[in-house]
Design a protein around this motif. Structure first.
Motif, PDB file in Angstrom:
ATOM      1  N   GLN A 117       4.797   9.813  -0.663  1.00  0.00           N
ATOM      2  CA  GLN A 117       5.939   9.154  -1.294  1.00  0.00           C
ATOM      3  C   GLN A 117       6.336   7.846  -0.611  1.00  0.00           C
ATOM      4  O   GLN A 117       6.785   6.908  -1.278  1.00  0.00           O
ATOM      5  CB  GLN A 117       7.155  10.107  -1.299  1.00  0.00           C
ATOM      6  N   PHE A 118       6.181   7.791   0.728  1.00  0.00           N
ATOM      7  CA  PHE A 118       6.769   6.672   1.459  1.00  0.00           C
ATOM      8  C   PHE A 118       5.815   5.922   2.394  1.00  0.00           C
ATOM      9  O   PHE A 118       6.188   4.910   2.964  1.00  0.00           O
ATOM     10  CB  PHE A 118       7.967   7.170   2.289  1.00  0.00           C
ATOM     11  N   ALA A 119       4.596   6.441   2.562  1.00  0.00           N
ATOM     12  CA  ALA A 119       3.678   5.771   3.501  1.00  0.00           C
ATOM     13  C   ALA A 119       2.238   5.926   3.037  1.00  0.00           C
ATOM     14  O   ALA A 119       1.336   6.199   3.826  1.00  0.00           O
ATOM     15  CB  ALA A 119       3.858   6.357   4.905  1.00  0.00           C
ATOM     16  N   ARG A 120       2.013   5.726   1.754  1.00  0.00           N
ATOM     17  CA  ARG A 120       0.699   5.967   1.178  1.00  0.00           C
ATOM     18  C   ARG A 120      -0.373   5.080   1.799  1.00  0.00           C
ATOM     19  O   ARG A 120      -1.544   5.451   1.865  1.00  0.00           O
ATOM     20  CB  ARG A 120       0.766   5.760  -0.340  1.00  0.00           C
ATOM     21  N   GLU A 121       0.030   3.912   2.270  1.00  0.00           N
ATOM     22  CA  GLU A 121      -0.953   2.972   2.817  1.00  0.00           C
ATOM     23  C   GLU A 121      -1.395   3.339   4.232  1.00  0.00           C
ATOM     24  O   GLU A 121      -2.364   2.773   4.752  1.00  0.00           O
ATOM     25  CB  GLU A 121      -0.365   1.553   2.819  1.00  0.00           C
ATOM     26  N   LEU A 122      -0.701   4.295   4.869  1.00  0.00           N
ATOM     27  CA  LEU A 122      -1.011   4.668   6.246  1.00  0.00           C
ATOM     28  C   LEU A 122      -1.864   5.923   6.307  1.00  0.00           C
ATOM     29  O   LEU A 122      -1.736   6.822   5.468  1.00  0.00           O
ATOM     30  CB  LEU A 122       0.277   4.917   7.034  1.00  0.00           C
ATOM     31  N   SER A 123      -2.719   5.997   7.311  1.00  0.00           N
ATOM     32  CA  SER A 123      -3.402   7.254   7.610  1.00  0.00           C
ATOM     33  C   SER A 123      -2.402   8.172   8.325  1.00  0.00           C
ATOM     34  O   SER A 123      -1.360   7.717   8.805  1.00  0.00           O
ATOM     35  CB  SER A 123      -4.606   7.001   8.519  1.00  0.00           C
ATOM     36  N   TYR A 124      -2.722   9.457   8.395  1.00  0.00           N
ATOM     37  CA  TYR A 124      -1.841  10.365   9.137  1.00  0.00           C
ATOM     38  C   TYR A 124      -1.753   9.950  10.597  1.00  0.00           C
ATOM     39  O   TYR A 124      -0.698  10.058  11.226  1.00  0.00           O
ATOM     40  CB  TYR A 124      -2.352  11.809   9.020  1.00  0.00           C
ATOM     41  N   GLU A 125      -2.856   9.472  11.127  1.00  0.00           N
ATOM     42  CA  GLU A 125      -2.862   9.037  12.530  1.00  0.00           C
ATOM     43  C   GLU A 125      -1.883   7.886  12.744  1.00  0.00           C
ATOM     44  O   GLU A 125      -1.106   7.875  13.711  1.00  0.00           O
ATOM     45  CB  GLU A 125      -4.277   8.618  12.930  1.00  0.00           C
ATOM     46  N   LYS A 126      -1.898   6.907  11.835  1.00  0.00           N
ATOM     47  CA  LYS A 126      -0.990   5.767  11.954  1.00  0.00           C
ATOM     48  C   LYS A 126       0.456   6.189  11.728  1.00  0.00           C
ATOM     49  O   LYS A 126       1.382   5.683  12.380  1.00  0.00           O
ATOM     50  CB  LYS A 126      -1.380   4.679  10.955  1.00  0.00           C
ATOM     51  N   LEU A 127       0.654   7.121  10.796  1.00  0.00           N
ATOM     52  CA  LEU A 127       2.017   7.579  10.514  1.00  0.00           C
ATOM     53  C   LEU A 127       2.625   8.284  11.722  1.00  0.00           C
ATOM     54  O   LEU A 127       3.774   8.014  12.091  1.00  0.00           O
ATOM     55  CB  LEU A 127       2.001   8.535   9.309  1.00  0.00           C
TER      56      LEU A 127
END
Length: 498
Positions: A307-317
């Motif tokens: 919903q809010f960070a689709r452009e990020l990988s889980y690692e980056k998030l």
């Protein structure tokens, strides 16, 4: 020599080929969708799971010599239900643990004295996840379908029937139905009467070490394996996860955080909770798994990312979230996107953020979500400690704990060392261990537990632990203040409790 752990999950089936030291030398998984034809329903197509199991086994086996595979052990998600007709054809899809259609039946039963007695004897909390409550729903809402039903079975029982032509179930899966008496290891008469069924409509009970041989020609040819390979019936995924990560002794606690989450310990005899907060399921003789499961683990972080960070990988998030201090600067998250099981057992609980202020950014919300998941696990852990004693160590597995930040939050909230075992396939490896034990390749079920093989150990930071203990009391307070409001919200959302 190799052994296979075949794990039937809620969103995928995976076959893992292990060597005798527990190294995964080959694996293959097939994902499938959860079907939601009505609000609160969660179903799977049994034929798709059958094909997924065949495909997973065939591809995983293609990378090794099938003649060197000594056994297949089975693991499965708990609480599933399929209604079968007298011709042994499914009348329904697979009704999964996440299906809440029987909320009304669970609520009525839970308020009764009988409900508590059934829980204390069976170890399965009264909740819509329970097959007992699901069967009650069919009896009340689909009476004609209910009358047509010859057998009430789980997804593993369905697959075993397709493979071997027998309706059998292991004590572990049966102990998660709400229909098995933990002391007698027979179907409970009061539970059967409450469900409105006879024991003949359920599968034959066998130990988790039961060995089947004589695969159907169709399956053996499709998988490219000999018909007489030993297939060990195995247990439920949660129980096997403890075995797979080596949390089998007193004071050793297993935590699994994947889509959902659970915390469990093993005891020599069944233990149930007078406050009805925890479950108790069978693993093997003199090994009972006591603990509690939460509905919302990595599910919450996945929702947040989409919903809010689709452009990020889980690692980056999680890297972003790691820049924020303990407690997310006063932002709290109740992670109940899909209701909650232990310890509150409230299918109407809802997710929310509390404490939002102008200084909060995306990274605060991400860290708060991670902290909320751990708080939920910690709440179950408190109940577990009261029943089974203090924790010596935590052994963690699942996708969520592949994050260093997630593991450190876990250690800091609990104030206990967290060990992440080397083998991430905890349920699959547990099924493989049980299979090796059943066919006599290892002398005891805890054969591998003395080996100290892990990739990372996370020590708690005492200052952080003190802060988290203070913050957790606020987390509890927020839920207590909002619990009545959640009932009103659920009614607005169309999930009304009669």
């Amino acid at each position: 020599m190799y052994v296979i752990g075949l794990d039937f999950g809620t969103t995928s089936t995976k076959a893992i080929v292990f060597d005798k030291r527990g190294n995964a030398v080959s694996e293959h998984g097939v994902e499938y969708p959860i079907l939601t034809p009505n609000p609160g329903w969660a179903e799977l197509d049994p034929e798709i799971i059958y094909v997924a199991a065949i495909t997973s086994l065939r591809v995983a086996l293609s990378r090794v010599k099938s003649s060197e595979v000594v056994a297949i052990g089975l693991s499965t998600a708990m609480h599933s239900l399929i209604l079968m007709d007298e011709l042994n054809q499914p009348l329904t899809r697979v009704i999964t643990w996440a299906d809440n259609r029987s909320d009304e039946q669970a609520h009525v039963l839970k308020q009764s004295t009988l409900g508590k007695q059934i829980y204390l004897r069976t170890g399965t909390p009264i909740h819509p996840m329970s097959p007992l409550c699901k069967i009650m729903w069919f009896k009340e809402n689909e009476p004609e379908l209910f009358k047509q039903t010859h057998k009430f079975i789980s997804i593993k029982e369905y697959l075993l029937f397709r493979w071997f032509g027998q309706f059998i179930t292991d004590f572990s899966v049966a102990s998660a139905t709400g229909l098995l008496n933990l002391q007698s290891l027979e179907y409970d008469s009061d539970a059967l009467q409450t469900a409105g069924i006879k024991k003949e409509q359920l599968s034959t009970l066998v130990p988790t070490t039961y060995v089947l041989q004589g695969l159907s020609d169709e399956v053996a040819e499709a998988v490219h394996i000999r018909r007489e390979i030993p297939v060990v019936i195995g247990a439920s995924d949660g129980c096997l996860a403890n075995l797979g990560i080596g949390a089998m002794n007193r004071g050793e606690v297993g935590i699994t955080i994947g889509t959902s989450g659970a915390i469990r310990t093993v005891t020599p005899k069944p233990i149930t909770d007078p406050s009805e907060r925890t479950f108790c399921y069978a693993l093997a003789e003199n090994h009972w798994v006591v603990g509690g499961a939460t509905n919302n683990g990595g599910l919450l972080l996945r929702w947040f990312k989409e919903q809010f960070a689709r452009e990020l990988s889980y690692e980056k998030l999680t890297e972003e979230a790691g820049k924020v201090g303990v407690g997310s600067e006063g932002l709290f998250c109740l992670p109940y996107l899909s209701g909650e099981r232990a310890p509150i057992w409230n299918a109407h609980a809802r997710g929310c953020y509390v404490g939002m202020a102008l200084h909060h950014k995306r990274e605060h919300f991400a860290r708060s979500a991670m902290e909320g998941v751990i708080y939920a696990i910690f709440g179950v852990g408190k109940a577990l400690q009261q029943l089974a004693g203090d924790f010596g160590s935590l052994r963690a597995s699942g996708g969520f704990v592949q994050s260093k930040l997630g593991c450190q939050i876990l250690a800091d909230v609990f104030g206990t060392e967290v060990i992440v075992p080397e083998n991430p396939q905890s349920s699959g490896w547990g099924a493989a261990i049980l299979a090796l034990f059943a066919i006599g390749e290892i002398p005891r079920i805890d054969y591998y537990c003395g080996e100290d093989s892990h990739t990372h150990t996370y020590a708690p930071h005492s200052d952080n632990h003190i802060k988290y203990q203070q913050f957790y009391t606020v987390y509890e307070e927020i839920y207590n203040q909002l619990s009545n409001t959640f009932e009103k919200i659920a009614e607005i959302q169309g999930i009304k409790k009669e």
